[in-house]
Design an enzyme around this catalytic site. Structure first.
Site: not given
Ligand code: GLA
Length: 391
Positions: A128, A132, A177
């Site tokens: 999503a 995760s 993340d």
């Molecule tokens: C994903 C990647 C992040 C980032 C975003 C876009 O979530 O895991 O590192 O690059 O896309 O901003």
């Protein structure tokens, strides 16, 4: 997701799989990307928040030299010899995340005498765009580290999770993340400078709420599309550097540099660069707006971010555009945008307190008219980052 993950439920699950008590239980949250789209691996700024949906890991030491993985969200267990770590193919592929983390810990000197049992439980929807993967990486890193007495700082967790993902899994993601998952704080946004990896906390205005709408769609080429955009950003940086060798990252470039390129760069990579440069400025502007309590401006910046994804970076999709249009036009929504990599996944909205379940239902109904299925919705609270729940 039916049941919430909890300490007692994962302890029961661990006992049912391994017939012993777990020595350690950890938790790591999913995240939303509040603003700062594809800025992270371009050395830029990004803001996210940890949400109250998490992955829990329970762990115990074994007497032999086997690493065993069991997950409530996947049938069967996966295992590997401590002395012969290899990537797992097929059904147990999800175990490559904890294996990648273990490999990183081994590179930092972890030399356990015996293997471990790991049990994993989640109430975080996967696929999503709520990360995760980072939640699994950080909950595992904390669990294994704690199990063998290896102290890991938040900065270590960020590096271990990201390296596992980049090297073992081979996905070239930036630090967003893992940074949000590690540094998250209740009711705060985490602003990250992806160059220094410094994280700053900014309170979410108390009168605001976050709502997630998950399209439930995921582009089948998600990973390769992400990598494609990543390479396009590297390509345009290479071209700009011919004229401006002082530039280290794409977010160092000014938009005027793009105008100087003339026909020397393909149009689509120039559009990507424009998105990244403007988006980086939007993160800065969001921070300033929040600092002066300007919620309206914050919402507008979120909307602009989505439009830029739609028209410049082209990482939106019709389902996300529909959600953005519906939400951004809503009187009790300050702003909405796609969150994360794009090409499917979830949209997030910053709403007023008054935005209720009836409002969410009306939006879901409108969306259903176009796509014949309902998007899932989640009113989420903003929580703390990864933590040890029991040791
Ligand atoms: C994903 C990647 C992040 C980032 C975003 C876009 O979530 O895991 O590192 O690059 O896309 O901003």
């Amino acid at each position: 997701m039916s049941k919430r993950a909890s300490k007692s439920r994962i302890a029961d699950y661990f006992r049912s799989v391994y017939q012993s008590h777990p020595a350690v239980i950890t938790r790591a949250p999913g995240r939303i990307e509040f603003i700062g789209n594809h800025t992270d691996y371009n050395g830029g700024l990004v803001a996210g928040a940890a949400i109250d949906r998490s992955i829990l890991v329970a762990a115990g030491i074994r007497t032999d030299r086997i690493l065993r993985f069991a997950s409530e969200f996947s049938t069967g267990t996966a295992s590997c010899e401590l002395d012969a770590i290899r990537k797992i193919e097929g059904k147990g592929r999800w175990a490559n995340y904890p294996l990648g983390v273990y490999t990183e810990l081994a590179e930092r000197g972890l030399r356990p005498d015996a293997g471990f049992n790991l049990a994993i439980m989640s109430d975080l929807p996967s696929g999503a765009g709520l990360s995760s993967s980072a939640a699994l990486e950080l909950s595992t890193a904390l669990a294994i580290g704690t199990l063998y007495g290896m102290t890991l700082s938040r900065a270590d967790l960020v590096q271990i999770g990201r390296s596992a993902e980049n090297k073992f899994l081979g996905v070239p993601t930036g630090p967003l993340d893992q940074s949000v998952c590690a540094h998250g704080r209740e009711n705060h946004l985490v602003f990250i400078d992806c160059r220094t990896l410094e994280a700053d906390l900014v309170p979410v205005p108390p009168e605001c709420r976050i709502r997630i709408f998950n399209t439930g769609t995921k582009h089948s080429l998600l990973d390769s599309l992400y990598s494609k955009r990543h390479s396009e950003c590297s390509e345009v940086l290479r071209i700009i550097r011919k004229m401006h060798p002082e530039i280290e990252y794409l977010t160092d470039a000014k938009e005027s540099f793009l105008d100087e390129l003339g026909g020397n760069a393909p149009e689509e990579v120039v559009k990507c660069a424009r998105h990244v440069i403007r988006e980086n400025e939007r993160v800065r502007a969001t921070r300033e707006a929040l600092n002066r309590g300007d919620i309206e401006r914050t919402g507008k910046l979120m909307h602009e971010s989505h439009e830029s994804s739609r028209t410049l970076f082209e990482n939106s999709c019709p389902e996300l555009d529909t959600l953005s249009d519906l939400l951004n036009a809503h009187p009790r929504v300050h702003g909405a945008r796609l969150s994360g990599g794009g090409f499917g996944g979830a949209a997030i909205a910053l709403t007023s307190e008054a935005f209720g379940d009836d409002d969410a239902t009306a939006i879901r109904e409108e969306y259903r008219k176009a796509y014949n299925h309902f998007p899932d919705t989640l009113a989420c609270a903003i929580t703390d980052g990864a933590e040890v729940l029991q040791k």
